[in-house]
Design a protein around this motif. Structure first.
Motif, PDB file in Angstrom:
ATOM      1  N   ILE A  35      13.791   7.935   4.128  1.00 43.67           N
ATOM      2  CA  ILE A  35      12.810   8.839   3.504  1.00 43.67           C
ATOM      3  C   ILE A  35      12.872   8.715   1.987  1.00 43.67           C
ATOM      4  O   ILE A  35      11.837   8.639   1.315  1.00 43.67           O
ATOM      5  CB  ILE A  35      13.046  10.290   3.958  1.00 43.67           C
ATOM      6  N   PHE A  36      14.070   8.673   1.419  1.00 45.68           N
ATOM      7  CA  PHE A  36      14.225   8.551  -0.030  1.00 45.68           C
ATOM      8  C   PHE A  36      13.604   7.262  -0.539  1.00 45.68           C
ATOM      9  O   PHE A  36      12.867   7.271  -1.534  1.00 45.68           O
ATOM     10  CB  PHE A  36      15.712   8.613  -0.421  1.00 45.68           C
ATOM     11  N   VAL A  37      13.885   6.148   0.110  1.00 49.72           N
ATOM     12  CA  VAL A  37      13.346   4.857  -0.328  1.00 49.72           C
ATOM     13  C   VAL A  37      11.823   4.856  -0.219  1.00 49.72           C
ATOM     14  O   VAL A  37      11.121   4.389  -1.128  1.00 49.72           O
ATOM     15  CB  VAL A  37      13.974   3.697   0.469  1.00 49.72           C
ATOM     16  N   SER A  38      11.308   5.409   0.862  1.00 50.92           N
ATOM     17  CA  SER A  38       9.853   5.481   1.026  1.00 50.92           C
ATOM     18  C   SER A  38       9.215   6.293  -0.093  1.00 50.92           C
ATOM     19  O   SER A  38       8.199   5.888  -0.671  1.00 50.92           O
ATOM     20  CB  SER A  38       9.502   6.101   2.377  1.00 50.92           C
ATOM     21  N   CYS A  39       9.805   7.430  -0.414  1.00 51.03           N
ATOM     22  CA  CYS A  39       9.268   8.272  -1.496  1.00 51.03           C
ATOM     23  C   CYS A  39       9.353   7.561  -2.841  1.00 51.03           C
ATOM     24  O   CYS A  39       8.425   7.640  -3.655  1.00 51.03           O
ATOM     25  CB  CYS A  39      10.010   9.606  -1.548  1.00 51.03           C
ATOM     26  N   ALA A  40      10.447   6.857  -3.082  1.00 49.82           N
ATOM     27  CA  ALA A  40      10.597   6.135  -4.352  1.00 49.82           C
ATOM     28  C   ALA A  40       9.540   5.050  -4.497  1.00 49.82           C
ATOM     29  O   ALA A  40       8.948   4.877  -5.580  1.00 49.82           O
ATOM     30  CB  ALA A  40      12.001   5.526  -4.438  1.00 49.82           C
ATOM     31  N   VAL A  41       9.259   4.338  -3.430  1.00 53.00           N
ATOM     32  CA  VAL A  41       8.239   3.289  -3.486  1.00 53.00           C
ATOM     33  C   VAL A  41       6.854   3.904  -3.678  1.00 53.00           C
ATOM     34  O   VAL A  41       6.033   3.394  -4.445  1.00 53.00           O
ATOM     35  CB  VAL A  41       8.299   2.407  -2.219  1.00 53.00           C
ATOM     36  N   ILE A  42       6.589   5.024  -3.026  1.00 56.63           N
ATOM     37  CA  ILE A  42       5.292   5.695  -3.183  1.00 56.63           C
ATOM     38  C   ILE A  42       5.098   6.155  -4.620  1.00 56.63           C
ATOM     39  O   ILE A  42       4.015   6.010  -5.197  1.00 56.63           O
ATOM     40  CB  ILE A  42       5.166   6.878  -2.201  1.00 56.63           C
ATOM     41  N   VAL A  43       6.145   6.711  -5.225  1.00 58.46           N
ATOM     42  CA  VAL A  43       6.040   7.154  -6.626  1.00 58.46           C
ATOM     43  C   VAL A  43       5.757   5.959  -7.528  1.00 58.46           C
ATOM     44  O   VAL A  43       4.914   6.030  -8.430  1.00 58.46           O
ATOM     45  CB  VAL A  43       7.328   7.901  -7.052  1.00 58.46           C
ATOM     46  N   GLY A  44       6.430   4.849  -7.282  1.00 56.37           N
ATOM     47  CA  GLY A  44       6.178   3.645  -8.070  1.00 56.37           C
ATOM     48  C   GLY A  44       4.768   3.130  -7.899  1.00 56.37           C
ATOM     49  O   GLY A  44       4.119   2.718  -8.867  1.00 56.37           O
ATOM     50  N   ALA A  45       4.267   3.170  -6.674  1.00 54.18           N
ATOM     51  CA  ALA A  45       2.898   2.713  -6.422  1.00 54.18           C
ATOM     52  C   ALA A  45       1.886   3.648  -7.068  1.00 54.18           C
ATOM     53  O   ALA A  45       0.845   3.209  -7.569  1.00 54.18           O
ATOM     54  CB  ALA A  45       2.652   2.619  -4.922  1.00 54.18           C
ATOM     55  N   ALA A  46       2.186   4.935  -7.092  1.00 56.53           N
ATOM     56  CA  ALA A  46       1.267   5.906  -7.688  1.00 56.53           C
ATOM     57  C   ALA A  46       1.110   5.677  -9.185  1.00 56.53           C
ATOM     58  O   ALA A  46       0.039   5.945  -9.752  1.00 56.53           O
ATOM     59  CB  ALA A  46       1.755   7.321  -7.418  1.00 56.53           C
ATOM     60  N   GLU A  47       2.141   5.154  -9.822  1.00 53.33           N
ATOM     61  CA  GLU A  47       2.057   4.884 -11.252  1.00 53.33           C
ATOM     62  C   GLU A  47       1.053   3.773 -11.556  1.00 53.33           C
ATOM     63  O   GLU A  47       0.443   3.752 -12.625  1.00 53.33           O
ATOM     64  CB  GLU A  47       3.433   4.526 -11.804  1.00 53.33           C
ATOM     65  N   MET A  48       0.887   2.845 -10.625  1.00 50.09           N
ATOM     66  CA  MET A  48      -0.070   1.745 -10.821  1.00 50.09           C
ATOM     67  C   MET A  48      -1.501   2.174 -10.535  1.00 50.09           C
ATOM     68  O   MET A  48      -2.443   1.449 -10.820  1.00 50.09           O
ATOM     69  CB  MET A  48       0.277   0.573  -9.908  1.00 50.09           C
TER      70      MET A  48
END
Length: 129
Positions: A35-48
């Motif tokens: 769950i943590f890794v998924s959320c971290a990747v989503i936050v990174g994608a949201a920045e783009m």
């Protein structure tokens, strides 16, 4: 951009290896890591997302389409992403029935959200005929 994709891929692969190792000893911690890794990747994608939103806005404006359609596209994409991540997490935790329910909910939400777009297409067809 390509470098970022490789970094995210390495991050996810390393986390997946750790999650598999953790799963042998503590399934709960493995799930939390997922769950943590998924959320971290989503936050990174949201920045783009900012540049993509502005580009789509320009394309829709040039085509003479309402800005509401841009929001519809992004909401639909968000539903797809959240549904897919939810499905994967449910499957990882051994809850395939919950995964199927999450996918069904996502499909129904997309169907509901597509109604204004379908209505606009039907109106355009009526105008042509």
């Amino acid at each position: 951009m390509v470098e970022n994709c490789f970094q995210v891929a390495v991050f996810c692969i390393c986390a997946a290896v750790v999650a598999v190792l953790l799963r042998q000893y503590c399934r709960e911690q493995s799930l939390l890591l997922t769950i943590f890794v998924s959320c971290a990747v989503i936050v990174g994608a949201a920045e783009m997302l900012g540049s993509v939103i502005s580009e789509l806005g320009e394309l829709f404006a040039a085509a003479g389409l309402d800005e509401g359609y841009t929001a519809l596209i992004f909401k639909s994409a968000a539903i797809c992403i959240v549904t897919d991540i939810t499905r994967n997490i449910c499957i990882d935790s051994g809850e395939s029935e919950m995964a199927a329910a999450a996918v069904l909910w996502g499909k129904m939400a997309l169907t509901y959200m597509s109604m204004p777009l379908l209505r606009a297409v039907v109106d355009m067809i009526k105008e042509v005929l």
